[in-house]
Design a protein around this motif. Structure first.
Motif, PDB file in Angstrom:
ATOM      1  N   UNK A 174      95.513  43.537 -30.561  1.00  0.00           N
ATOM      2  CA  UNK A 174      94.079  43.303 -30.566  1.00  0.00           C
ATOM      3  C   UNK A 174      93.545  42.808 -29.235  1.00  0.00           C
ATOM      4  N   UNK A 175      94.519  42.206 -28.411  1.00  0.00           N
ATOM      5  CA  UNK A 175      93.946  42.053 -27.023  1.00  0.00           C
ATOM      6  C   UNK A 175      93.680  43.195 -26.337  1.00  0.00           C
ATOM      7  N   UNK A 176      94.323  44.199 -26.484  1.00  0.00           N
ATOM      8  CA  UNK A 176      94.085  45.624 -26.145  1.00  0.00           C
ATOM      9  C   UNK A 176      92.741  46.204 -26.556  1.00  0.00           C
ATOM     10  N   UNK A 177      92.304  46.110 -27.962  1.00  0.00           N
ATOM     11  CA  UNK A 177      91.173  46.276 -28.503  1.00  0.00           C
ATOM     12  C   UNK A 177      89.937  45.558 -27.623  1.00  0.00           C
ATOM     13  N   UNK A 178      90.337  44.235 -27.492  1.00  0.00           N
ATOM     14  CA  UNK A 178      89.228  43.327 -26.832  1.00  0.00           C
ATOM     15  C   UNK A 178      89.259  43.745 -25.255  1.00  0.00           C
ATOM     16  N   UNK A 179      90.196  44.320 -24.625  1.00  0.00           N
ATOM     17  CA  UNK A 179      90.012  45.033 -23.266  1.00  0.00           C
ATOM     18  C   UNK A 179      89.381  46.193 -23.269  1.00  0.00           C
ATOM     19  N   UNK A 180      89.363  46.928 -24.506  1.00  0.00           N
ATOM     20  CA  UNK A 180      88.631  48.222 -24.524  1.00  0.00           C
ATOM     21  C   UNK A 180      86.997  47.720 -24.720  1.00  0.00           C
ATOM     22  N   UNK A 181      86.860  46.864 -25.267  1.00  0.00           N
ATOM     23  CA  UNK A 181      85.274  46.130 -25.600  1.00  0.00           C
ATOM     24  C   UNK A 181      84.879  45.960 -24.097  1.00  0.00           C
ATOM     25  N   UNK A 182      85.787  44.940 -23.490  1.00  0.00           N
ATOM     26  CA  UNK A 182      85.357  44.655 -22.123  1.00  0.00           C
ATOM     27  C   UNK A 182      85.122  45.835 -21.473  1.00  0.00           C
TER      28      UNK A 182
ATOM     29  N   UNK B  46      89.024  50.505 -17.486  1.00  0.00           N
ATOM     30  CA  UNK B  46      89.585  49.210 -18.522  1.00  0.00           C
ATOM     31  C   UNK B  46      89.455  49.885 -19.902  1.00  0.00           C
ATOM     32  N   UNK B  47      88.479  50.875 -20.398  1.00  0.00           N
ATOM     33  CA  UNK B  47      88.212  51.096 -21.554  1.00  0.00           C
ATOM     34  C   UNK B  47      89.430  52.048 -22.175  1.00  0.00           C
ATOM     35  N   UNK B  48      90.017  52.853 -21.073  1.00  0.00           N
ATOM     36  CA  UNK B  48      90.946  53.641 -21.488  1.00  0.00           C
ATOM     37  C   UNK B  48      92.094  53.177 -21.463  1.00  0.00           C
ATOM     38  N   UNK B  49      92.711  52.275 -20.282  1.00  0.00           N
ATOM     39  CA  UNK B  49      93.889  51.911 -20.065  1.00  0.00           C
ATOM     40  C   UNK B  49      94.196  50.626 -20.726  1.00  0.00           C
TER      41      UNK B  49
ATOM     42  N   UNK C  49     107.276  51.344 -33.235  1.00  0.00           N
ATOM     43  CA  UNK C  49     107.203  52.507 -32.557  1.00  0.00           C
ATOM     44  C   UNK C  49     105.992  52.576 -31.664  1.00  0.00           C
ATOM     45  N   UNK C  50     105.636  53.337 -30.626  1.00  0.00           N
ATOM     46  CA  UNK C  50     104.395  53.283 -29.846  1.00  0.00           C
ATOM     47  C   UNK C  50     103.729  54.459 -30.378  1.00  0.00           C
ATOM     48  N   UNK C  51     102.333  54.273 -31.027  1.00  0.00           N
ATOM     49  CA  UNK C  51     101.649  55.080 -31.748  1.00  0.00           C
ATOM     50  C   UNK C  51     100.543  55.487 -31.088  1.00  0.00           C
ATOM     51  N   UNK C  52     100.518  56.683 -30.371  1.00  0.00           N
ATOM     52  CA  UNK C  52      99.391  57.173 -29.458  1.00  0.00           C
ATOM     53  C   UNK C  52      97.960  57.093 -30.128  1.00  0.00           C
ATOM     54  N   UNK C  53      98.122  57.242 -31.479  1.00  0.00           N
ATOM     55  CA  UNK C  53      96.812  57.329 -32.439  1.00  0.00           C
ATOM     56  C   UNK C  53      96.178  55.907 -32.112  1.00  0.00           C
ATOM     57  N   UNK C  54      96.917  54.901 -32.137  1.00  0.00           N
ATOM     58  CA  UNK C  54      96.448  53.717 -31.858  1.00  0.00           C
ATOM     59  C   UNK C  54      96.243  53.104 -30.598  1.00  0.00           C
ATOM     60  N   UNK C  55      97.031  53.775 -29.598  1.00  0.00           N
ATOM     61  CA  UNK C  55      96.821  53.641 -28.210  1.00  0.00           C
ATOM     62  C   UNK C  55      95.580  53.889 -27.588  1.00  0.00           C
ATOM     63  N   UNK C  56      94.891  55.301 -28.035  1.00  0.00           N
ATOM     64  CA  UNK C  56      93.701  55.488 -27.634  1.00  0.00           C
ATOM     65  C   UNK C  56      92.636  54.586 -27.955  1.00  0.00           C
ATOM     66  N   UNK C  57      91.584  54.297 -26.850  1.00  0.00           N
ATOM     67  CA  UNK C  57      90.411  53.297 -27.252  1.00  0.00           C
ATOM     68  C   UNK C  57      89.891  53.398 -28.488  1.00  0.00           C
ATOM     69  N   UNK C  58      89.534  54.698 -29.130  1.00  0.00           N
ATOM     70  CA  UNK C  58      88.954  54.644 -30.292  1.00  0.00           C
ATOM     71  C   UNK C  58      89.835  54.277 -31.578  1.00  0.00           C
ATOM     72  N   UNK C  59      91.034  54.562 -31.298  1.00  0.00           N
ATOM     73  CA  UNK C  59      92.072  54.099 -32.222  1.00  0.00           C
ATOM     74  C   UNK C  59      92.220  52.592 -32.163  1.00  0.00           C
ATOM     75  N   UNK C  60      92.401  52.106 -31.123  1.00  0.00           N
ATOM     76  CA  UNK C  60      92.543  50.810 -31.098  1.00  0.00           C
ATOM     77  C   UNK C  60      91.702  50.270 -31.662  1.00  0.00           C
ATOM     78  N   UNK C  61      90.480  50.277 -31.805  1.00  0.00           N
ATOM     79  CA  UNK C  61      89.474  49.607 -32.225  1.00  0.00           C
ATOM     80  C   UNK C  61      89.257  49.547 -33.697  1.00  0.00           C
ATOM     81  N   UNK C  62      90.241  50.714 -34.529  1.00  0.00           N
ATOM     82  CA  UNK C  62      90.260  50.653 -35.981  1.00  0.00           C
ATOM     83  C   UNK C  62      90.884  49.234 -36.282  1.00  0.00           C
ATOM     84  N   UNK C  63      91.701  48.480 -35.677  1.00  0.00           N
ATOM     85  CA  UNK C  63      92.376  47.048 -36.168  1.00  0.00           C
ATOM     86  C   UNK C  63      91.130  46.265 -36.053  1.00  0.00           C
ATOM     87  N   UNK C  64      90.192  46.144 -35.486  1.00  0.00           N
ATOM     88  CA  UNK C  64      88.958  45.255 -35.791  1.00  0.00           C
ATOM     89  C   UNK C  64      88.166  45.311 -37.146  1.00  0.00           C
TER      90      UNK C  64
END
Length: 414
Positions: A348-356, A66-69, A203-218
């Protein structure tokens, strides 16, 4: 398509589609809850403590997926739309359940849980879908209704799964796979898209798609990180029952799978009442912040009661108290989704999913190992509910944090 639909009737229809999808998904998950720990226990020769430790391994692995995907699928839904990501997840779940149903040993069970964790991120995409089709002022109520779909699924699912598990421990997995297939074909032919092309990220940005990158939004919006921390505390505390409920109630109260399923059903009924009928009026009266604090306080009190209850009958007394936790996530989601733009809802929901995912990794280890330790030292400790007391403390911390950061949001422009 939802991009071609306008007005209140279009939003209601779109929400109805996603509500039905979430309901079917939750039922399929609920079916396996009373039986998976007992199937693991069967493979360990009936050793409850060893089964609890293997259950930790399974749960941590699922959380890691879940954290990765989760962020990957969330950002992908911002780029290509919600519908294809939902369909990928739901059809993937059907395959996962089939693998678990025929697994000949613990290793194959683990393979099934890995795939299940990779595809179970449909819950976060469903939440992004709700944010797409619901105006900001109505999102807390909408998330409450979505919560009722999950509660209803976990209400009827464990009851049916427990009854089927009394016949054959593998039968619920076949039924869950069938429900997931029905859900997938429903989405394929009926579910509209909620995010029109002009509102998607460019565009699809892999830097934001990885778990740590997605958490930057928070960290990029005021108070969003604090609110996400409340969500993490809630998710972490909420893993205690999936991690130990079956083994805990079997050990302390001697409950059978069917009794466990009926108890989960009673818990689900109470949750449905709160989320479907009470969230809207309560949020209208005390606001999203008040709902969040009420949910945190009710959950902390309910968990404390579950840990204390010396008999099965007294455990059931805590069900309506714990049901108040159903106010927490609608209030929290309402506050969080107001702070980001439409093209960031999936992220945002992906970052929440990563936290989950983090909670799903840490929680079972924390609670499962605590429970195993407490029953191994039962003669001297006499505290089989110790793990549940820890969950109560986490929600008490969420209440304290919420009283500081759950402020009215500044509107975000698209």
């Amino acid at each position: 398509m939802i991009g071609q639909t306008s007005g209140q009737s279009g939003r209601r229809a779109a929400f109805g589609f996603i509500f039905a999808t979430a309901l079917m998904n939750a039922v399929s998950f609920g079916l396996i809850i009373p039986v998976l720990p007992n199937l693991i226990k069967q493979f360990t020769g009936g050793d409850t403590a060893q089964a609890a430790e293997w259950n930790v391994i399974f749960a941590v692995t699922w959380g890691a997926m879940q954290f990765v995907c989760g962020p990957l699928l969330g950002l992908l839904s911002d780029r290509v739309g919600r519908r294809p990501v939902l369909l990928l997840s739901v059809f993937g779940l059907a395959l996962d359940f089939l693998i678990i149903a025929v697994a000949p040993n613990l290793i194959w069970l683990l393979v099934g849980r890995v795939l299940n964790g990779m595809t179970a991120a449909s819950f976060s995409t469903a939440n992004a879908y709700v944010a797409d089709v619901t105006p900001p002022e109505g999102r807390a109520k909408a998330f409450g209704l979505m919560g009722s779909a999950f509660s209803f699924g976990f209400m009827v699912g464990p009851a049916i799964g427990g009854a089927l598990g009394d016949i054959d421990l593998r039968l619920p997995f076949y039924v869950a796979a069938g429900l997931s297939l029905v859900n997938g074909f429903y989405g394929l032919f009926v579910l509209p898209e909620s995010l029109p092309p002009e509102k998607r990220t460019t565009r699809f940005d892999l830097a934001r798609a990885n778990p740590l990158g997605s958490l930057r939004l928070l960290r990029s919006h005021p108070d969003l990180l604090g609110l996400a921390t409340i969500g993490l505390l809630f998710q972490l505390a909420h893993t205690v029952l999936p991690a130990i409920f079956v083994l805990y109630t079997g050990y302390r109260y001697g409950w059978s799978p069917s009794t466990m399923g009926l108890t989960m059903m009673a818990t689900g009924v109470a949750g449905v009442v709160v989320q479907m009928f009470l969230v809207g009026p309560v949020v209208a009266r005390i606001g999203e912040r008040g709902a969040l604090l009420l949910g945190a306080a009710g959950g902390a009190a309910g968990f404390a009661w579950y840990g204390f209850a010396p008999t099965g009958t007294l455990y059931l007394v805590g069900v309506p108290i714990f049901a108040l936790v159903g106010f927490l996530m609608p209030g929290l989601q309402g506050l969080m989704t107001r702070r980001v733009a439409p093209h960031e809802q999936g992220q945002l929901q992906g970052a929440n999913q990563s936290l989950q995912g983090i909670a799903s990794m840490a929680g079972p280890a924390l609670f499962g190992l605590t429970f195993a330790w407490s029953i191994r030292h039962a003669a001297s400790l006499q505290a089989p509910g110790l793990a549940i007391y820890l969950a109560s403390a986490l929600l008490a911390a969420a209440f304290v944090l919420g009283s500081r950061v759950a402020r009215a949001p500044v509107p975000v422009q698209a």
